[in-house]
Write a protein that holds these residues in place. Structure first.
Motif, PDB file in Angstrom:
ATOM      1  N   VAL A  50       0.869  -1.169   0.000  1.00 47.10           N
ATOM      2  CA  VAL A  50       0.000   0.000   0.000  1.00 47.10           C
ATOM      3  C   VAL A  50       0.909   1.222   0.000  1.00 47.10           C
ATOM      4  O   VAL A  50       1.851   1.303   0.789  1.00 47.10           O
ATOM      5  CB  VAL A  50      -0.908   0.046   1.248  1.00 47.10           C
ATOM      6  CG1 VAL A  50      -1.730   1.326   1.275  1.00 47.10           C
ATOM      7  CG2 VAL A  50      -1.805  -1.177   1.314  1.00 47.10           C
ATOM      8  N   HIS A  51       0.637   2.169  -0.895  1.00 51.38           N
ATOM      9  CA  HIS A  51       1.418   3.403  -0.949  1.00 51.38           C
ATOM     10  C   HIS A  51       0.569   4.545  -0.406  1.00 51.38           C
ATOM     11  O   HIS A  51      -0.590   4.701  -0.787  1.00 51.38           O
ATOM     12  CB  HIS A  51       1.836   3.702  -2.388  1.00 51.38           C
ATOM     13  CG  HIS A  51       2.653   4.944  -2.517  1.00 51.38           C
ATOM     14  ND1 HIS A  51       3.961   5.001  -2.082  1.00 51.38           N
ATOM     15  CD2 HIS A  51       2.350   6.172  -2.980  1.00 51.38           C
ATOM     16  CE1 HIS A  51       4.431   6.223  -2.303  1.00 51.38           C
ATOM     17  NE2 HIS A  51       3.471   6.944  -2.849  1.00 51.38           N
ATOM     18  N   ILE A  52       1.144   5.330   0.497  1.00 49.88           N
ATOM     19  CA  ILE A  52       0.463   6.492   1.063  1.00 49.88           C
ATOM     20  C   ILE A  52       1.145   7.737   0.521  1.00 49.88           C
ATOM     21  O   ILE A  52       2.365   7.856   0.578  1.00 49.88           O
ATOM     22  CB  ILE A  52       0.549   6.506   2.607  1.00 49.88           C
ATOM     23  CG1 ILE A  52      -0.079   5.252   3.195  1.00 49.88           C
ATOM     24  CG2 ILE A  52      -0.121   7.764   3.159  1.00 49.88           C
ATOM     25  CD1 ILE A  52       0.154   5.085   4.680  1.00 49.88           C
ATOM     26  N   GLY A  53       0.363   8.663  -0.006  1.00 46.56           N
ATOM     27  CA  GLY A  53       0.930   9.902  -0.513  1.00 46.56           C
ATOM     28  C   GLY A  53      -0.113  10.990  -0.641  1.00 46.56           C
ATOM     29  O   GLY A  53      -1.307  10.742  -0.478  1.00 46.56           O
ATOM     30  N   ARG A  75      -4.690  16.162   4.145  1.00 50.82           N
ATOM     31  CA  ARG A  75      -4.719  16.907   5.408  1.00 50.82           C
ATOM     32  C   ARG A  75      -5.393  18.261   5.203  1.00 50.82           C
ATOM     33  O   ARG A  75      -5.162  18.938   4.193  1.00 50.82           O
ATOM     34  CB  ARG A  75      -3.303  17.128   5.919  1.00 50.82           C
ATOM     35  CG  ARG A  75      -2.626  15.863   6.359  1.00 50.82           C
ATOM     36  CD  ARG A  75      -1.270  16.196   6.956  1.00 50.82           C
ATOM     37  NE  ARG A  75      -0.641  15.024   7.487  1.00 50.82           N
ATOM     38  CZ  ARG A  75       0.588  14.645   7.193  1.00 50.82           C
ATOM     39  NH1 ARG A  75       1.328  15.358   6.377  1.00 50.82           N
ATOM     40  NH2 ARG A  75       1.099  13.561   7.729  1.00 50.82           N
ATOM     41  N   ALA A  76      -6.176  18.685   6.181  1.00 49.95           N
ATOM     42  CA  ALA A  76      -6.862  19.975   6.102  1.00 49.95           C
ATOM     43  C   ALA A  76      -5.873  21.132   6.044  1.00 49.95           C
ATOM     44  O   ALA A  76      -6.142  22.160   5.424  1.00 49.95           O
ATOM     45  CB  ALA A  76      -7.798  20.139   7.301  1.00 49.95           C
ATOM     46  N   SER A  77      -4.706  20.971   6.661  1.00 52.82           N
ATOM     47  CA  SER A  77      -3.719  22.050   6.714  1.00 52.82           C
ATOM     48  C   SER A  77      -2.853  22.144   5.456  1.00 52.82           C
ATOM     49  O   SER A  77      -2.086  23.084   5.301  1.00 52.82           O
ATOM     50  CB  SER A  77      -2.807  21.849   7.929  1.00 52.82           C
ATOM     51  OG  SER A  77      -2.100  20.623   7.808  1.00 52.82           O
ATOM     52  N   ALA A  78      -2.983  21.196   4.559  1.00 53.90           N
ATOM     53  CA  ALA A  78      -2.162  21.188   3.337  1.00 53.90           C
ATOM     54  C   ALA A  78      -2.678  22.224   2.345  1.00 53.90           C
ATOM     55  O   ALA A  78      -3.872  22.523   2.310  1.00 53.90           O
ATOM     56  CB  ALA A  78      -2.188  19.810   2.699  1.00 53.90           C
ATOM     57  N   PRO A  79      -1.781  22.767   1.538  1.00 52.48           N
ATOM     58  CA  PRO A  79      -2.247  23.695   0.494  1.00 52.48           C
ATOM     59  C   PRO A  79      -3.157  22.961  -0.487  1.00 52.48           C
ATOM     60  O   PRO A  79      -3.053  21.742  -0.644  1.00 52.48           O
ATOM     61  CB  PRO A  79      -0.958  24.157  -0.184  1.00 52.48           C
ATOM     62  CG  PRO A  79       0.113  23.242   0.273  1.00 52.48           C
ATOM     63  CD  PRO A  79      -0.356  22.548   1.503  1.00 52.48           C
ATOM     64  N   GLU A  98      -9.222   7.595   0.586  1.00 53.26           N
ATOM     65  CA  GLU A  98      -8.743   8.922   0.963  1.00 53.26           C
ATOM     66  C   GLU A  98      -8.900   9.091   2.463  1.00 53.26           C
ATOM     67  O   GLU A  98      -9.932   8.724   3.034  1.00 53.26           O
ATOM     68  CB  GLU A  98      -9.537  10.003   0.228  1.00 53.26           C
ATOM     69  CG  GLU A  98      -8.982  11.389   0.409  1.00 53.26           C
ATOM     70  CD  GLU A  98      -9.596  12.390  -0.566  1.00 53.26           C
ATOM     71  OE1 GLU A  98      -9.134  13.540  -0.574  1.00 53.26           O
ATOM     72  OE2 GLU A  98     -10.520  12.022  -1.323  1.00 53.26           O
ATOM     73  N   VAL A  99      -7.857   9.595   3.114  1.00 57.51           N
ATOM     74  CA  VAL A  99      -7.857   9.800   4.557  1.00 57.51           C
ATOM     75  C   VAL A  99      -7.359  11.209   4.877  1.00 57.51           C
ATOM     76  O   VAL A  99      -6.758  11.864   4.032  1.00 57.51           O
ATOM     77  CB  VAL A  99      -6.985   8.752   5.281  1.00 57.51           C
ATOM     78  CG1 VAL A  99      -7.494   7.341   5.044  1.00 57.51           C
ATOM     79  CG2 VAL A  99      -5.526   8.873   4.874  1.00 57.51           C
ATOM     80  N   SER A 100      -7.589  11.641   6.122  1.00 53.76           N
ATOM     81  CA  SER A 100      -7.160  12.985   6.512  1.00 53.76           C
ATOM     82  C   SER A 100      -5.980  12.988   7.469  1.00 53.76           C
ATOM     83  O   SER A 100      -5.502  14.040   7.854  1.00 53.76           O
ATOM     84  CB  SER A 100      -8.334  13.748   7.133  1.00 53.76           C
ATOM     85  OG  SER A 100      -8.816  13.059   8.269  1.00 53.76           O
ATOM     86  N   SER A 101      -5.493  11.800   7.856  1.00 55.59           N
ATOM     87  CA  SER A 101      -4.342  11.734   8.766  1.00 55.59           C
ATOM     88  C   SER A 101      -3.614  10.409   8.604  1.00 55.59           C
ATOM     89  O   SER A 101      -4.183   9.431   8.104  1.00 55.59           O
ATOM     90  CB  SER A 101      -4.800  11.879  10.225  1.00 55.59           C
ATOM     91  OG  SER A 101      -5.519  10.717  10.626  1.00 55.59           O
ATOM     92  N   LEU A 102      -2.375  10.381   9.067  1.00 56.85           N
ATOM     93  CA  LEU A 102      -1.621   9.123   9.034  1.00 56.85           C
ATOM     94  C   LEU A 102      -2.221   8.108   9.996  1.00 56.85           C
ATOM     95  O   LEU A 102      -2.178   6.902   9.735  1.00 56.85           O
ATOM     96  CB  LEU A 102      -0.146   9.375   9.353  1.00 56.85           C
ATOM     97  CG  LEU A 102       0.628  10.099   8.254  1.00 56.85           C
ATOM     98  CD1 LEU A 102       2.048  10.404   8.716  1.00 56.85           C
ATOM     99  CD2 LEU A 102       0.652   9.283   6.967  1.00 56.85           C
ATOM    100  N   ALA A 103      -2.798   8.577  11.105  1.00 58.06           N
ATOM    101  CA  ALA A 103      -3.460   7.661  12.035  1.00 58.06           C
ATOM    102  C   ALA A 103      -4.641   6.968  11.353  1.00 58.06           C
ATOM    103  O   ALA A 103      -4.849   5.764  11.513  1.00 58.06           O
ATOM    104  CB  ALA A 103      -3.932   8.418  13.270  1.00 58.06           C
TER     105      ALA A 103
END
Length: 113
Positions: A50-53, A75-79, A98-103
């Motif tokens: 699995v690749h996370i990016g 992430r919400a804080s990402a541009p 699609e996820v919003s955090s590494l956790a």
């Protein structure tokens, strides 16, 4: 594809068995080489990885084109992503999430995909 290299940080590098950068592979993540090198280093088939990016074009589509499942980190804080990156977003299917955090990514990967 950027300049992140976990080997530069002694504490961080201890968390990984290996790492593959675009420079190591001589190719960007839109090519198969980085993923195939990682599979060889992990001694597994790409279908077991699995690749996370955070890039649709490079991380999500690059990984899936090579046979991996992929997790898009939003992430919400990402541009905001570029219009080109968003235009490359594939239709929803079972190969990516699609996820919003590494956790959240970790829970997804260790749980039932």
């Amino acid at each position: 594809d950027g300049n992140a290299d976990v080997r530069r940080d002694a504490e961080l590098s201890m968390l990984f068995d290996f790492s593959v950068t675009a420079a190591d592979a001589g190719a960007t993540k839109s090519a198969a080489a980085p993923f195939l090198i990682a599979a060889a280093a992990a001694r597994c088939h790409v279908s077991e990885m699995v690749h996370i990016g955070d890039s649709v074009r490079y991380d999500l589509n690059g990984a899936m084109a090579c046979g991996l499942r992929a997790v898009l980190l939003s992430r919400a804080s990402a541009p905001p992503r570029s219009a080109e990156d968003e235009a490359a977003r594939p239709r929803r299917d079972g190969r990516w999430r699609e996820v919003s955090s590494l956790a959240e990514a970790s829970a997804l990967i260790t749980g039932a995909w």
